[in-house]
Design a protein around this motif. Structure first.
Motif, PDB file in Angstrom:
ATOM      1  N   MET A  56       0.845  -1.327  -0.052  1.00  0.00           N
ATOM      2  CA  MET A  56       0.037  -0.050  -0.063  1.00  0.00           C
ATOM      3  C   MET A  56       0.739   1.274  -0.016  1.00  0.00           C
ATOM      4  O   MET A  56       0.331   2.350  -0.341  1.00  0.00           O
ATOM      5  N   CYS A  77      -0.796  -2.393   5.501  1.00  0.00           N
ATOM      6  CA  CYS A  77      -2.002  -1.474   6.165  1.00  0.00           C
ATOM      7  C   CYS A  77      -1.419  -0.389   7.293  1.00  0.00           C
ATOM      8  O   CYS A  77      -1.948   0.279   7.464  1.00  0.00           O
ATOM      9  N   ARG A 108      -0.049   2.883   6.617  1.00  0.00           N
ATOM     10  CA  ARG A 108      -1.004   3.595   5.447  1.00  0.00           C
ATOM     11  C   ARG A 108      -0.557   5.038   5.603  1.00  0.00           C
ATOM     12  O   ARG A 108      -0.902   5.712   4.678  1.00  0.00           O
ATOM     13  N   CYS A 121      -1.627   5.084  -0.122  1.00  0.00           N
ATOM     14  CA  CYS A 121      -2.952   4.534  -0.424  1.00  0.00           C
ATOM     15  C   CYS A 121      -3.882   5.403  -0.464  1.00  0.00           C
ATOM     16  O   CYS A 121      -4.988   4.824  -1.070  1.00  0.00           O
ATOM     17  N   GLU A 134      -7.581  -5.359   3.112  1.00  0.00           N
ATOM     18  CA  GLU A 134      -6.339  -4.549   3.495  1.00  0.00           C
ATOM     19  C   GLU A 134      -5.505  -5.504   4.701  1.00  0.00           C
ATOM     20  O   GLU A 134      -6.320  -5.843   5.724  1.00  0.00           O
TER      21      GLU A 134
END
Length: 232
Positions: free
Chosen positions: A89, A126, A129, A134, A154
């Motif tokens: 991500m 994730c 993030r 992302c 995720e």
């Protein structure tokens, strides 16, 4: 009599997206900050007591991120019945590579009815993030449906986020496809049972067709057993 099924699942995606970490978290419940690139292919085995009469031996193939550019993926993909396609991500380039990996998969292995093997999309890392791109990703719900994935999650191998859920979804869809193939065959069996009680999956078709979009199994029924748990 309890039956065993062997499922070969591929874990594919660009270099450094966390494929090995996802597998280690799922199989061994461990996470390491130490990164070492996979060379070629690595393997791991997870045994699942799926229901009161079925044990699944889940064989996970960890494909090196650079292998998509080589000629060995055709060998590695052989007999696979499902896949996790992983991206990071925090790195947009790894997301941009997702469809190339999916196209490579679909062009080299398919189910006996010609459909692609079920694939789940993992938006990994994730937990980071706030450090990456992302927010610039498209809506993954629509993206996954449009491109034939059976689901998306995720995930974080570090925090153990959605790893089990993603794998359960993939196995559910694989088992649903088996049921569909068995019904289509008209004999109620996936394949002949061996003396050891192991059920092998229908032989897959491997082909050299160009990259193409095929329908996924988004509509697969949920087959979650009441007492689903894993053991080693």
């Amino acid at each position: 009599m309890q039956q065993e099924r062997l499922l070969k699942v591929l874990v594919i995606g660009d270099l450094g997206v966390g494929k090995t970490s996802v597998i280690k978290r799922y199989v061994h419940q461990v996470f390491s900050q130490h990164y070492q690139a996979t060379i070629g292919v690595d393997f791991a085995l997870k045994v699942l007591k799926w229901d009161h009469k079925t044990v699944i031996r889940l064989q996970l193939w960890d494909i090196a991120g650079q292998e998509r550019y080589g000629n060995m993926t055709r060998v590695y993909y052989r007999e696979a019945v499902g896949a996790l396609v992983v991206f990071d991500m925090t790195r947009l380039s790894t997301f941009q590579a997702v469809l190339r990996w999916k196209g490579d998969l679909d062009s080299k292995v398919a189910l006996g009815n010609g459909r692609p093997v079920p694939a789940v999309l993992l938006a990994n890392k994730c937990d980071q993030r706030g450090q990456g791109l992302c927010s610039k990703l498209p809506k993954l719900e629509n993206f996954s449906k449009d491109h034939g994935f059976v689901g998306w999650y995720e995930t974080s191998a570090k925090d153990n986020t959605n790893i089990d859920g993603a794998m359960t979804r993939l196995v559910e869809c694989i088992m649903a496809v088996e049921e569909e193939l068995a019904v289509a065959a008209g004999n109620g069996k996936v394949s002949d049972q061996t003396d050891s009680g192991v059920l092998v999956l229908p032989r897959l078709h491997h082909h050299d067709a160009p990259e193409r979009e095929l329908p996924g199994c988004t509509g697969c029924p949920t087959l979650r057993p009441k007492n689903h748990h894993a053991y080693d």
